[in-house]
Write an enzyme that holds these catalytic residues in place. Structure first.
Site, PDB file in Angstrom:
ATOM      1  N   CYS A   1       0.265   4.620  19.094  1.00 41.46           N
ATOM      2  CA  CYS A   1       1.472   3.827  18.858  1.00 41.46           C
ATOM      3  C   CYS A   1       2.004   3.316  20.183  1.00 41.46           C
ATOM      4  CB  CYS A   1       2.511   4.673  18.136  1.00 41.46           C
ATOM      5  SG  CYS A   1       3.902   3.718  17.528  1.00 41.46           S
TER       6      CYS A   1
ATOM      7  N   ARG B   1       4.758 -18.881   5.722  1.00 39.58           N
ATOM      8  CA  ARG B   1       5.214 -18.706   4.346  1.00 39.58           C
ATOM      9  C   ARG B   1       4.801 -19.867   3.438  1.00 39.58           C
ATOM     10  NH1 ARG B   1       8.005 -14.530   2.875  1.00 39.58           N
ATOM     11  NH2 ARG B   1       8.941 -13.168   4.433  1.00 39.58           N
TER      12      ARG B   1
ATOM     13  N   GLY C   1       1.894 -21.050   3.412  1.00 38.83           N
ATOM     14  CA  GLY C   1       0.470 -20.869   3.157  1.00 38.83           C
ATOM     15  C   GLY C   1      -0.441 -21.414   4.239  1.00 38.83           C
TER      16      GLY C   1
END
Length: 294
Positions: free
Chosen positions: A130, A271, A273
């Site tokens: 991480c 958003r 596509g």
């Protein structure tokens, strides 16, 4: 690969969520929210401490496979002989804060992998975990990567509307929010596995772990992440030999630079596509810094 779980270890976290009552604002109205769980997971190798991660208690065997592969501890799943989930109390490692719901996952390695782990200088490659926080030296934080053989960009239209696809998959799993998701796709855009975790690095580890367990050729697969794209995730994708890494949020400038340097196709689906192609092998997209959108 499955995890051996003693009866003394409660597996109440199998669903990865808990219900919590809360009050709405200043009113007396009480409601119930379903919230994601996270637990402190101590990974030990042959009963020697290796790392502690905060993870969602879902698909822990896949997380361990992907994480240890990216750390360079194992080269393939066959080098893991056993996984045993244990309670800290049974190992005399009691934790003061019981709210962390700690668990220990002990990994037993094969003789070959154990020898390499003990004698060949395998160190924590923290970029695989991480982030780089806590790493003492730069060469540990940014280990040398072997570049992948250039693979053509997959048919992005075959991926479909990823934002909608993620929404459907999360609803099917039980959408309670708060989790990052990783989807493994084949070249036809078919969903091979859908993995979630409180940590985006962990979600990718689980997807890679699934591919390793199924002996899939990752050069013929892509991973789509719900999160932003940072350097650490590009490092993981390169180590795994992925064909393409796609995110639903923007990459950092440095993540693009690393992807270019190591032949990783890197895109983002907006958003609407459309895809922003930040790197395409054999036909790299040259984006001017003036038009770059962080």
């Amino acid at each position: 690969m499955s995890i051996t779980t003693p009866s003394t270890v409660p597996m109440k976290t199998a669903a990865g969520s808990r219900q919590q009552r809360y009050r709405l604002g200043s009113s007396d109205e009480v409601a119930v929210a379903t919230l994601a769980e996270e637990v402190a997971l101590a990974l030990t190798i042959n009963q020697v401490a290796h790392a502690v991660m905060m993870v969602s208690p879902l698909s822990l065997e896949l997380f361990a496979l992907g994480f240890l592969f990216n750390e360079g501890v194992i080269a393939d799943p066959d080098e893991i002989r056993d996984m045993a989930l244990q309670s800290p109390e049974t190992q005399d490692q009691r934790v003061a804060d019981k709210a962390l719901s700690p668990l220990i996952l002990d990994i037993t390695l094969s003789s070959r992998a154990s020898h390499r782990y003990r004698h060949d200088g395998v160190i924590r490659r923290r970029m695989a975990g991480c982030g780089v926080c806590g790493t003492e030296q730069l060469h540990q934080a940014f280990p040398e990567l072997q570049s992948n053989s250039p693979q053509p960009l997959p048919d992005l239209s075959a991926m479909g509307d990823l934002h909608h696809k993620f929404s459907i998959l999360q609803q099917q799993r039980g959408d309670f929010g708060g989790l990052h998701a990783a989807v493994l796709l084949n070249t036809s855009g078919q969903v091979i596995t859908f993995q979630e975790d409180i940590g985006r690095h962990n979600a990718m580890d689980k997807a890679i772990g699934y591919a390793l367990a199924q002996q899939l050729d990752l050069s013929q697969h892509s991973i789509v992440m719900s999160s932003r794209c940072s350097v650490e995730l590009v490092y993981k994708a390169v180590r795994a030999g992925l064909r393409c890494l796609t995110h639903l949020s923007s990459p950092s400038y440095q993540a693009i630079a690393v992807a270019k340097a190591h032949n990783l196709n890197l895109t983002q689906q907006l958003r609407n596509g459309e895809h922003r192609i930040f790197h395409q092998n054999a036909q790299a997209l040259q984006l001017s810094e003036s038009n770059h959108e962080a």
